[in-house]
Structure formats: structure tokens, C-alpha cells
Design an enzyme around this catalytic site. Structure first.
Site, PDB file in Angstrom:
ATOM      1  N   LYS A 104      -6.311  -4.383   1.315  1.00 30.52           N
ATOM      2  CA  LYS A 104      -7.594  -4.830   2.869  1.00 30.52           C
ATOM      3  C   LYS A 104      -8.498  -5.063   2.516  1.00 30.52           C
ATOM      4  O   LYS A 104      -9.797  -5.933   3.545  1.00 30.52           O
ATOM      5  CB  LYS A 104      -7.094  -4.048   3.787  1.00 30.52           C
ATOM      6  CG  LYS A 104      -5.814  -4.417   4.290  1.00 30.52           C
ATOM      7  CD  LYS A 104      -4.802  -3.343   5.503  1.00 30.52           C
ATOM      8  CE  LYS A 104      -3.631  -3.783   6.065  1.00 30.52           C
ATOM      9  NZ  LYS A 104      -3.301  -2.997   7.269  1.00 30.52           N
ATOM     10  N   ASP A 135      -4.945  -6.341  12.938  1.00 27.64           N
ATOM     11  CA  ASP A 135      -4.394  -5.330  12.849  1.00 27.64           C
ATOM     12  C   ASP A 135      -5.282  -4.999  15.053  1.00 27.64           C
ATOM     13  O   ASP A 135      -4.838  -4.482  15.389  1.00 27.64           O
ATOM     14  CB  ASP A 135      -4.809  -4.341  11.891  1.00 27.64           C
ATOM     15  CG  ASP A 135      -3.925  -3.981  10.780  1.00 27.64           C
ATOM     16  OD1 ASP A 135      -2.970  -4.595  11.139  1.00 27.64           O
ATOM     17  OD2 ASP A 135      -4.200  -3.966   9.319  1.00 27.64           O
TER      18      ASP A 135
END
Length: 285
Positions: free
Chosen positions: A68, A105
Site C-alpha cells: 500500500k 479504506d
């Protein structure tokens, strides 16, 4: 004739529920496209990005651990929200081959909390367990919603560093995770018009991991308890919270919410959320 496709990458990636989620939505909408899982190691990340950039059928990918942050320098543009969080979990390819990184997210985490967030509160406080990658988006999202944050980690200095980086303007606190394990006789104030969240953003409680050791005397009355662990879906933390009459949110809520944001970016159509109940059954059977 080839078909457009997107995928999820990670190391490991076999456990990902993303192919089931996106495949379910593609089927419901009758979109002629694929969604796959692709195992990509840290050493192979740059080559993966270069090869997919050159593929006009590739719409993008979801990014899981450990990529990420590592993927960010390989992209052409980082969405401002993802840049602030410091992590990308969704990459989208434009027709000219340029790649943009997003973080879905944060909106995915907030989605199931929206009915609570739409209310007016005198004060908002969140206790967050964990200071790893998942906590980055959660800390940023809640700070933007006016929460005072208490981040608990095995290494409080790591929690303090995250708060200083992501939420520098609030009076937030970093504590040891062990602080919440023994009982306390702390007398909570009247919680009327106060929103309290208790969030497990760590892997504790996941199958094969130790449980999250939290004594509920630390949990304010009327709290909402949110556990982002998805295996098992019903964690000991959520079971005890429900037994105590508290509102709970499980890890599938965030997983489906963040996937819906990515799905629309990949395939140009909103995810058919009216089928969420059926999707949950697919993911849990």
C-alpha cells in the site's frame, strides 16, 4: 476478443475476498468484465506495474499488504486524500496509460457509521486499537469527523508518530495496548449526546492470532464497537459488545464499503448495493 479486467494484488493474496465481491457485482449488473487475484511479491511490484500500465484491458487493481505504500512512487498521480493518509489501496488506469492511486479504506470505514455521524454531538471520542497500516486511514477519517482519538499500540511511540503525522491539530493520545487489559473503576461522565467508538484496527482476534485483550470497564456506556477483522467475522470483541447491548459493526461492512468505491472507478457503474444481504451470505458460506 479480450475483456476488461481488474484485480487485487498482495503477498499473500489467496485469502482476499475482493474477487468474490467484485465478481458478484459484475454478475448482478451483467457487465462483461473480469476481476482476479494476482500474487505479487515486493520484488516483482515494479515489473507488475509496468506490464499492467501497457495493457489497455486492465482497469486497475486493489492493493493489499504489503504494497500500500511501496506502490505509491510507481504511480503518476496520487489522489490528495490518499497522499494525506500515506497509503494507496486502489490504482486506476486511464486510457492514456497514466495511473492514479486512491485510498478507498477511509470512505469504506466511515460508511456504516454514517447514521451516527449525521447526528449532532457535543463531543466525539474514539479508542483505536492498533497502529499499523489499517489504522492510517481510520485515524485520518475520524480526525476529519471531529473525533478526539486515543490510539493504543504495543509501541506507544508508533501510535504517537501516526497521530502527529495524520492528525496534528487535535488533542489526541497514544497509550500502551496493555492499558486496556485490566479492569478499571473509572467513572464515565454522562454520555448524553456524546459519540464513543471503540475500534479494533489490529489483527488481534483474527483466526490464528491472539485475542484482543480489552476489559469492557474501559468502554463507555452507549459505545459503538467496530472490528475490522473479517476472519472470523464475529470476533470475541463483537460478541461481548452485543452481549452488553452495544451497537456493533463487523469487518465486512468496511470491506464491502471500500470495494464499492473502487468498483465504480474500475467499471464505471455504481455497485448494486441493494444486494448487500445476499453478498454477505456469499462471503460467509
Amino acid at each position: 476478443m479480450t475483456r476488461p479486467y481488474a484485480e487485487v494484488i498482495g503477498d499473500p493474496v489467496v485469502q482476499s475476498k475482493s474477487p468474490a465481491i467484485h465478481g458478484f457485482w459484475l454478475g448482478k449488473l451483467g457487465i462483461d468484465a473480469d476481476y482476479r487475484a494476482c500474487h505479487v511479491t515486493a520484488e516483482g511490484l515494479a515489473d507488475y506495474v509496468a506490464s499492467r500500465r501497457a495493457d489497455p484491458d486492465w482497469r486497475g487493481c486493489n492493493v493489499t499488504m504489503p504494497h500500500k505504500q511501496a506502490i505509491m512512487p510507481l504511480l503518476d498521480r496520487i489522489d490528495p486524500a490518499a497522499a494525506r493518509i500515506g497509503a494507496v489501496n486502489t490504482v486506476v488506469r486511464a486510457e492514456d496509460g497514466t495511473l492514479t492511486g486512491y485510498n478507498t479504506d477511509a470512505p469504506g470505514f466511515l460508511e456504516p457509521l454514517q447514521p451516527l455521524l449525521d447526528q449532532t454531538h457535543l463531543y466525539r471520542m474514539a479508542r483505536i486499537f492498533g497502529a499499523g497500516g489499517a489504522a492510517r486511514a481510520i485515524i485520518t477519517a475520524l480526525a476529519d469527523q471531529g473525533f478526539t482519538l486515543v490510539v493504543a499500540a504495543r509501541k506507544p511511540a508508533q501510535a504517537r508518530a501516526l497521530l502527529d503525522e495524520l492528525a496534528p491539530r487535535g488533542e489526541h493520545h497514544a497509550v500502551e495496548l496493555a492499558h486496556f487489559a485490566p479492569p478499571t473503576d473509572f467513572a464515565f461522565d454522562d454520555r448524553d449526546r456524546i459519540l464513543d467508538l471503540v475500534i479494533n484496527a489490529s489483527p488481534l482476534g483474527m483466526a490464528g492470532k491472539p485475542p484482543l485483550d480489552v476489559d469492557f470497564s474501559h468502554v463507555p456506556p452507549g459505545s459503538a464497537v467496530y472490528d475490522i477483522v473479517t476472519h472470523p467475522l464475529d470476533t470475541p470483541l463483537l460478541i461481548e459488545a452485543r452481549q452488553r447491548g452495544l451497537e456493533t459493526v463487523d469487518g465486512l461492512a468496511m470491506l464491502i464499503g471500500q470495494a464499492a468505491v473502487a468498483f465504480e472507478k474500475f467499471f464505471g457503474a455504481p455497485a448494486p448495493r441493494e444486494h448487500d444481504a445476499e453478498l454477505r451470505k456469499v462471503l460467509t458460506t
